[in-house]
Scaffold this motif. Sequence first.
Motif, PDB file in Angstrom:
ATOM      1  N   PHE A  91       0.850  -1.186   0.000  1.00  0.00           N
ATOM      2  CA  PHE A  91       0.000   0.000   0.000  1.00  0.00           C
ATOM      3  C   PHE A  91       0.888   1.239   0.000  1.00  0.00           C
ATOM      4  O   PHE A  91       2.083   1.168   0.305  1.00  0.00           O
ATOM      5  CB  PHE A  91      -0.985  -0.003   1.186  1.00  0.00           C
ATOM      6  N   ASP A  92       0.320   2.361  -0.340  1.00  0.00           N
ATOM      7  CA  ASP A  92       1.079   3.595  -0.558  1.00  0.00           C
ATOM      8  C   ASP A  92       1.453   4.208   0.783  1.00  0.00           C
ATOM      9  O   ASP A  92       0.851   5.183   1.223  1.00  0.00           O
ATOM     10  CB  ASP A  92       0.223   4.554  -1.392  1.00  0.00           C
ATOM     11  N   TYR A  93       2.482   3.652   1.407  1.00  0.00           N
ATOM     12  CA  TYR A  93       2.810   4.018   2.782  1.00  0.00           C
ATOM     13  C   TYR A  93       3.375   5.429   2.904  1.00  0.00           C
ATOM     14  O   TYR A  93       2.999   6.184   3.790  1.00  0.00           O
ATOM     15  CB  TYR A  93       3.793   2.999   3.357  1.00  0.00           C
ATOM     16  N   GLN A  94       4.306   5.795   2.027  1.00  0.00           N
ATOM     17  CA  GLN A  94       4.920   7.117   2.121  1.00  0.00           C
ATOM     18  C   GLN A  94       5.472   7.524   0.754  1.00  0.00           C
ATOM     19  O   GLN A  94       5.632   6.684  -0.127  1.00  0.00           O
ATOM     20  CB  GLN A  94       6.049   7.120   3.162  1.00  0.00           C
ATOM     21  N   PRO A  95       5.791   8.824   0.559  1.00  0.00           N
ATOM     22  CA  PRO A  95       6.335   9.264  -0.725  1.00  0.00           C
ATOM     23  C   PRO A  95       7.734   8.695  -0.970  1.00  0.00           C
ATOM     24  O   PRO A  95       8.410   8.236  -0.038  1.00  0.00           O
ATOM     25  CB  PRO A  95       6.407  10.793  -0.577  1.00  0.00           C
ATOM     26  N   ASP A  96       8.177   8.749  -2.226  1.00  0.00           N
ATOM     27  CA  ASP A  96       9.580   8.465  -2.526  1.00  0.00           C
ATOM     28  C   ASP A  96      10.439   9.526  -1.846  1.00  0.00           C
ATOM     29  O   ASP A  96       9.961  10.641  -1.577  1.00  0.00           O
ATOM     30  CB  ASP A  96       9.813   8.494  -4.038  1.00  0.00           C
ATOM     31  N   PRO A  97      11.718   9.210  -1.564  1.00  0.00           N
ATOM     32  CA  PRO A  97      12.569  10.164  -0.829  1.00  0.00           C
ATOM     33  C   PRO A  97      12.568  11.576  -1.396  1.00  0.00           C
ATOM     34  O   PRO A  97      12.566  12.548  -0.626  1.00  0.00           O
ATOM     35  CB  PRO A  97      13.957   9.521  -0.924  1.00  0.00           C
ATOM     36  N   ALA A  98      12.547  11.722  -2.713  1.00  0.00           N
ATOM     37  CA  ALA A  98      12.614  13.054  -3.318  1.00  0.00           C
ATOM     38  C   ALA A  98      11.264  13.769  -3.339  1.00  0.00           C
ATOM     39  O   ALA A  98      11.196  14.952  -3.684  1.00  0.00           O
ATOM     40  CB  ALA A  98      13.166  12.960  -4.735  1.00  0.00           C
ATOM     41  N   ALA A  99      10.202  13.058  -2.986  1.00  0.00           N
ATOM     42  CA  ALA A  99       8.854  13.624  -3.118  1.00  0.00           C
ATOM     43  C   ALA A  99       8.280  14.172  -1.817  1.00  0.00           C
ATOM     44  O   ALA A  99       7.144  14.648  -1.800  1.00  0.00           O
ATOM     45  CB  ALA A  99       7.902  12.568  -3.698  1.00  0.00           C
ATOM     46  N   TRP A 100       9.055  14.126  -0.742  1.00  0.00           N
ATOM     47  CA  TRP A 100       8.559  14.690   0.514  1.00  0.00           C
ATOM     48  C   TRP A 100       8.449  16.209   0.385  1.00  0.00           C
ATOM     49  O   TRP A 100       9.323  16.853  -0.181  1.00  0.00           O
ATOM     50  CB  TRP A 100       9.512  14.355   1.660  1.00  0.00           C
ATOM     51  N   GLU A 101       7.381  16.777   0.940  1.00  0.00           N
ATOM     52  CA  GLU A 101       7.160  18.219   0.892  1.00  0.00           C
ATOM     53  C   GLU A 101       7.418  18.837   2.264  1.00  0.00           C
ATOM     54  O   GLU A 101       7.421  18.156   3.288  1.00  0.00           O
ATOM     55  CB  GLU A 101       5.709  18.511   0.455  1.00  0.00           C
ATOM     56  N   SER A 102       7.626  20.144   2.273  1.00  0.00           N
ATOM     57  CA  SER A 102       7.802  20.889   3.524  1.00  0.00           C
ATOM     58  C   SER A 102       6.452  20.983   4.254  1.00  0.00           C
ATOM     59  O   SER A 102       5.411  21.095   3.594  1.00  0.00           O
ATOM     60  CB  SER A 102       8.303  22.303   3.195  1.00  0.00           C
ATOM     61  N   PHE A 104       7.350  18.362   6.190  1.00  0.00           N
ATOM     62  CA  PHE A 104       7.648  16.970   6.517  1.00  0.00           C
ATOM     63  C   PHE A 104       9.061  16.588   6.087  1.00  0.00           C
ATOM     64  O   PHE A 104       9.741  15.828   6.773  1.00  0.00           O
ATOM     65  CB  PHE A 104       6.609  16.063   5.869  1.00  0.00           C
ATOM     66  N   LYS A 105       9.504  17.146   4.972  1.00  0.00           N
ATOM     67  CA  LYS A 105      10.854  16.882   4.481  1.00  0.00           C
ATOM     68  C   LYS A 105      11.890  17.299   5.520  1.00  0.00           C
ATOM     69  O   LYS A 105      12.812  16.540   5.838  1.00  0.00           O
ATOM     70  CB  LYS A 105      11.080  17.642   3.169  1.00  0.00           C
ATOM     71  N   GLU A 106      11.731  18.512   6.056  1.00  0.00           N
ATOM     72  CA  GLU A 106      12.696  19.017   7.037  1.00  0.00           C
ATOM     73  C   GLU A 106      12.651  18.213   8.341  1.00  0.00           C
ATOM     74  O   GLU A 106      13.696  17.929   8.950  1.00  0.00           O
ATOM     75  CB  GLU A 106      12.433  20.492   7.335  1.00  0.00           C
ATOM     76  N   ARG A 107      11.467  17.811   8.772  1.00  0.00           N
ATOM     77  CA  ARG A 107      11.354  17.006   9.989  1.00  0.00           C
ATOM     78  C   ARG A 107      12.024  15.649   9.795  1.00  0.00           C
ATOM     79  O   ARG A 107      12.715  15.140  10.703  1.00  0.00           O
ATOM     80  CB  ARG A 107       9.885  16.822  10.356  1.00  0.00           C
ATOM     81  N   ARG A 108      11.830  15.071   8.633  1.00  0.00           N
ATOM     82  CA  ARG A 108      12.439  13.765   8.322  1.00  0.00           C
ATOM     83  C   ARG A 108      13.959  13.870   8.298  1.00  0.00           C
ATOM     84  O   ARG A 108      14.661  12.997   8.819  1.00  0.00           O
ATOM     85  CB  ARG A 108      11.904  13.285   6.980  1.00  0.00           C
ATOM     86  N   GLU A 109      14.470  14.935   7.693  1.00  0.00           N
ATOM     87  CA  GLU A 109      15.918  15.134   7.644  1.00  0.00           C
ATOM     88  C   GLU A 109      16.493  15.344   9.043  1.00  0.00           C
ATOM     89  O   GLU A 109      17.567  14.839   9.372  1.00  0.00           O
ATOM     90  CB  GLU A 109      16.242  16.332   6.742  1.00  0.00           C
ATOM     91  N   ARG A 110      15.752  16.079   9.884  1.00  0.00           N
ATOM     92  CA  ARG A 110      16.187  16.317  11.256  1.00  0.00           C
ATOM     93  C   ARG A 110      16.252  15.003  12.030  1.00  0.00           C
ATOM     94  O   ARG A 110      17.173  14.772  12.814  1.00  0.00           O
ATOM     95  CB  ARG A 110      15.213  17.301  11.915  1.00  0.00           C
ATOM     96  N   PHE A 111      15.276  14.145  11.791  1.00  0.00           N
ATOM     97  CA  PHE A 111      15.261  12.833  12.438  1.00  0.00           C
ATOM     98  C   PHE A 111      16.474  12.009  12.004  1.00  0.00           C
ATOM     99  O   PHE A 111      17.175  11.421  12.837  1.00  0.00           O
ATOM    100  CB  PHE A 111      13.973  12.081  12.091  1.00  0.00           C
ATOM    101  N   GLY A 112      16.735  11.958  10.695  1.00  0.00           N
ATOM    102  CA  GLY A 112      17.858  11.181  10.183  1.00  0.00           C
ATOM    103  C   GLY A 112      19.190  11.666  10.710  1.00  0.00           C
ATOM    104  O   GLY A 112      20.069  10.861  11.053  1.00  0.00           O
ATOM    105  N   GLU A 113      19.352  12.983  10.802  1.00  0.00           N
ATOM    106  CA  GLU A 113      20.602  13.536  11.313  1.00  0.00           C
ATOM    107  C   GLU A 113      20.774  13.203  12.796  1.00  0.00           C
ATOM    108  O   GLU A 113      21.879  12.902  13.254  1.00  0.00           O
ATOM    109  CB  GLU A 113      20.633  15.051  11.105  1.00  0.00           C
ATOM    110  N   GLY A 114      19.682  13.237  13.554  1.00  0.00           N
ATOM    111  CA  GLY A 114      19.769  12.885  14.969  1.00  0.00           C
ATOM    112  C   GLY A 114      20.146  11.428  15.168  1.00  0.00           C
ATOM    113  O   GLY A 114      20.983  11.091  16.008  1.00  0.00           O
ATOM    114  N   LEU A 115      19.513  10.545  14.380  1.00  0.00           N
ATOM    115  CA  LEU A 115      19.743   9.105  14.520  1.00  0.00           C
ATOM    116  C   LEU A 115      21.134   8.702  14.036  1.00  0.00           C
ATOM    117  O   LEU A 115      21.927   8.115  14.777  1.00  0.00           O
ATOM    118  CB  LEU A 115      18.674   8.331  13.744  1.00  0.00           C
TER     119      LEU A 115
END
Length: 239
Positions: A91-102, A104-115
């Motif tokens: 099922f369509d769980y989430q966008p492709d990496p390049a398709a995230w919009e603001s 959400f894109k910035e929050r996701r990047e912040r999460f990845g940098e923290g982890l």
Amino acid sequence: MHPGDARSSCHDDEVNTFDAIVRGRRSVRAYRDHPVHPQLVREILELAARAPSNSNVQPWHTYVLSGARRRALTEHVLRYYDTLGRAKREFDYQPDPAAWESPFKERRERFGEGLYGRALGLRLEDATERERYHRRNYDFFSAPVGMIVTTARNPRASALIDVGAYIQTLLLSAQSRGLATCAQASFLDFHPAVREHLAIPAARMIVCGISLGYEDRAHPIAANETDREPVDQQVTFVR
């Protein structure tokens, strides 16, 4: 003391306890080699089943694995990973990496940098090491108990809403008993391997894995914390 004071005090204690459970819950990605008693797992699942669902249809079904059975699933998924790679999600769980919009894109990047960055000390260009760590998802981060949560297809999108409530109740139930958890959508990328290994019927969709156990607080990843947006950015109060 007024007759209602004792009840009020009890209520305050319950609220404070609930607040502590909710605030204390986090996605834990490192576990101690310490077994979880089966009765404790059963209690957690019994409480999770109190989650609300549309017309009380309770569309969820969970597979619980430990010991050799958990390790066998890990081996099966990693063989699929190394030979066939990621599958198309059911099922369509989430966008492709390049398709995230603001934003959400910035929050996701912040999460990845923290982890990966602050907790594990891995730079963005350390792709091999990041991938090596990502593979630990399929070993349930060494947790003694692994779960695969599924939901029925027939109720359609309502089943995904219902199973979300079930998963959250399960995570908080575990937290209230001193156990750590991590809900893992990463298993969606290898759903054919999981389905084959557990003989999951076609009428059910795999929603996520869940790691369950006692946190290894000595692991560097234990320092990783996530923030939350202020309420006024998430809520519109209509008065």
